[in-house]
Design a protein around this motif. Structure first.
Motif, PDB file in Angstrom:
ATOM      1  N   ARG A 204       0.846  -1.189   0.000  1.00 49.71           N
ATOM      2  CA  ARG A 204       0.000   0.000   0.000  1.00 49.71           C
ATOM      3  C   ARG A 204       0.885   1.244   0.000  1.00 49.71           C
ATOM      4  O   ARG A 204       1.758   1.395   0.847  1.00 49.71           O
ATOM      5  N   VAL A 205       0.607   2.149  -0.925  1.00 54.89           N
ATOM      6  CA  VAL A 205       1.323   3.420  -0.988  1.00 54.89           C
ATOM      7  C   VAL A 205       0.294   4.539  -0.914  1.00 54.89           C
ATOM      8  O   VAL A 205      -0.648   4.581  -1.706  1.00 54.89           O
TER       9      VAL A 205
ATOM     10  N   VAL B 190      -0.651   8.345  -1.430  1.00 54.99           N
ATOM     11  CA  VAL B 190      -0.237   9.497  -2.239  1.00 54.99           C
ATOM     12  C   VAL B 190      -1.065  10.696  -1.816  1.00 54.99           C
ATOM     13  O   VAL B 190      -2.298  10.654  -1.863  1.00 54.99           O
TER      14      VAL B 190
ATOM     15  N   LEU C  68       0.968   8.550  -9.655  1.00 54.72           N
ATOM     16  CA  LEU C  68      -0.159   7.617  -9.650  1.00 54.72           C
ATOM     17  C   LEU C  68      -0.137   6.722 -10.888  1.00 54.72           C
ATOM     18  O   LEU C  68      -0.420   5.517 -10.795  1.00 54.72           O
TER      19      LEU C  68
ATOM     20  N   LEU D 106       2.634   4.109 -10.429  1.00 54.73           N
ATOM     21  CA  LEU D 106       2.264   3.116  -9.425  1.00 54.73           C
ATOM     22  C   LEU D 106       1.168   2.193  -9.949  1.00 54.73           C
ATOM     23  O   LEU D 106       1.148   0.994  -9.628  1.00 54.73           O
ATOM     24  N   ARG D 107       0.263   2.747 -10.748  1.00 59.49           N
ATOM     25  CA  ARG D 107      -0.806   1.933 -11.321  1.00 59.49           C
ATOM     26  C   ARG D 107      -0.245   0.863 -12.252  1.00 59.49           C
ATOM     27  O   ARG D 107      -0.801  -0.236 -12.372  1.00 59.49           O
TER      28      ARG D 107
ATOM     29  N   THR E  53      -2.826   1.800  -4.231  1.00 61.48           N
ATOM     30  CA  THR E  53      -2.647   3.220  -3.919  1.00 61.48           C
ATOM     31  C   THR E  53      -3.852   3.787  -3.188  1.00 61.48           C
ATOM     32  O   THR E  53      -5.002   3.491  -3.517  1.00 61.48           O
TER      33      THR E  53
ATOM     34  N   LEU F  24      -5.269   7.563  -2.194  1.00 60.00           N
ATOM     35  CA  LEU F  24      -5.069   8.945  -2.617  1.00 60.00           C
ATOM     36  C   LEU F  24      -5.835   9.926  -1.746  1.00 60.00           C
ATOM     37  O   LEU F  24      -7.003   9.699  -1.405  1.00 60.00           O
TER      38      LEU F  24
ATOM     39  N   ALA G 215      -6.292   5.997  -8.761  1.00 58.03           N
ATOM     40  CA  ALA G 215      -5.999   5.380  -7.467  1.00 58.03           C
ATOM     41  C   ALA G 215      -6.939   4.215  -7.189  1.00 58.03           C
ATOM     42  O   ALA G 215      -8.047   4.149  -7.718  1.00 58.03           O
TER      43      ALA G 215
END
Length: 218
Positions: free
Chosen positions: A11-12, A14, A29, A32-33, A40, A42, A67
């Motif tokens: 999990r990140v 943003v 984004l 990361l996608r 993600t 957001l 996200a």
């Protein structure tokens, strides 16, 4: 503690603040996608919604669609506001002076600062793509405080050794370097070893040019 939930994804979080530089958050984004096994979360601040409209052709809905999970900036009860919710890392891109200062001085009434504060207390990686210049002493003191707390202050200073041909090239390089800091692989731009070798080889093999105004026969 691992930032991987039961699903195995990293999990990140943003955060996109109202500073100039919305392109950094959008490109982050997108990268990361395209990265396997990343989830993600957001948060777009109220000021960022206005900046997005001024700087890009993207709508807020367009950006949120990139996200996996979207949180309201005023939802202090969101999952990412708790240390028991495991995350891999958090990036604020772009990061305004206000957001950084809120984090530096413990003003966590908005979700971006709260989530970043939680990540720091849990000893997780937090990267702030700070967008401001010049800086006065108050800004520098806030940078020192967040650094002492464990955050990485990462102004997206452009590199030129890779001969960028567009603004997109500059953004890609900075975002790639930001992802390096949270241990996520992304080869979106030439790195120093690759770029320097090819450019030096080209310069070495190029025909010698005489100084301006001189003939090669003189």
């Amino acid at each position: 503690m691992s930032g991987r939930p039961a699903s195995g994804k990293r999990r990140v979080v943003v955060g996109i603040s109202g500073a100039s530089g919305s392109a950094y958050g959008i490109r982050l984004l997108e990268m990361l996608r395209a990265t396997p096994n990343v989830e993600t979360h957001l948060v777009v601040s109220r000021s960022a919604r206005q900046t997005l409209q001024l700087e890009t052709s993207r709508t807020v809905s367009d950006v949120e669609a990139l996200a996996d999970v979207v949180h309201s900036s005023v939802d202090i009860g969101a999952s990412i506001s708790s240390g028991s919710f495991r995350v891999h890392a958090m990036v604020v891109a772009p990061c305004s002076i206000k957001t950084m200062s809120n984090l530096a001085w413990g003003n966590t009434g908005e979700l971006i600062a709260r989530a970043a504060d939680v990540a720091l207390k849990e000893r997780r990686r937090v990267v702030l793509m700070l967008r401001e210049t010049p800086l006065h002493v108050g800004h520098i003191e806030s940078m020192l405080r967040v650094s002492q707390a464990g955050a990485i202050v990462f102004p997206p200073v452009p590199a030129f050794y890779n001969r960028p041909q567009s603004v997109a090239d500059i953004v890609d390089h900075s975002v790639m370097r930001c992802l390096d800091l949270i241990d996520i692989e992304c080869e979106a731009a030439p790195r120093w070893g690759e770029a320097s070798r090819s450019l030096l080889a080209a310069a070495t093999n190029a025909p010698k040019r005489a100084p301006s105004g001189m003939s090669t026969h003189e």
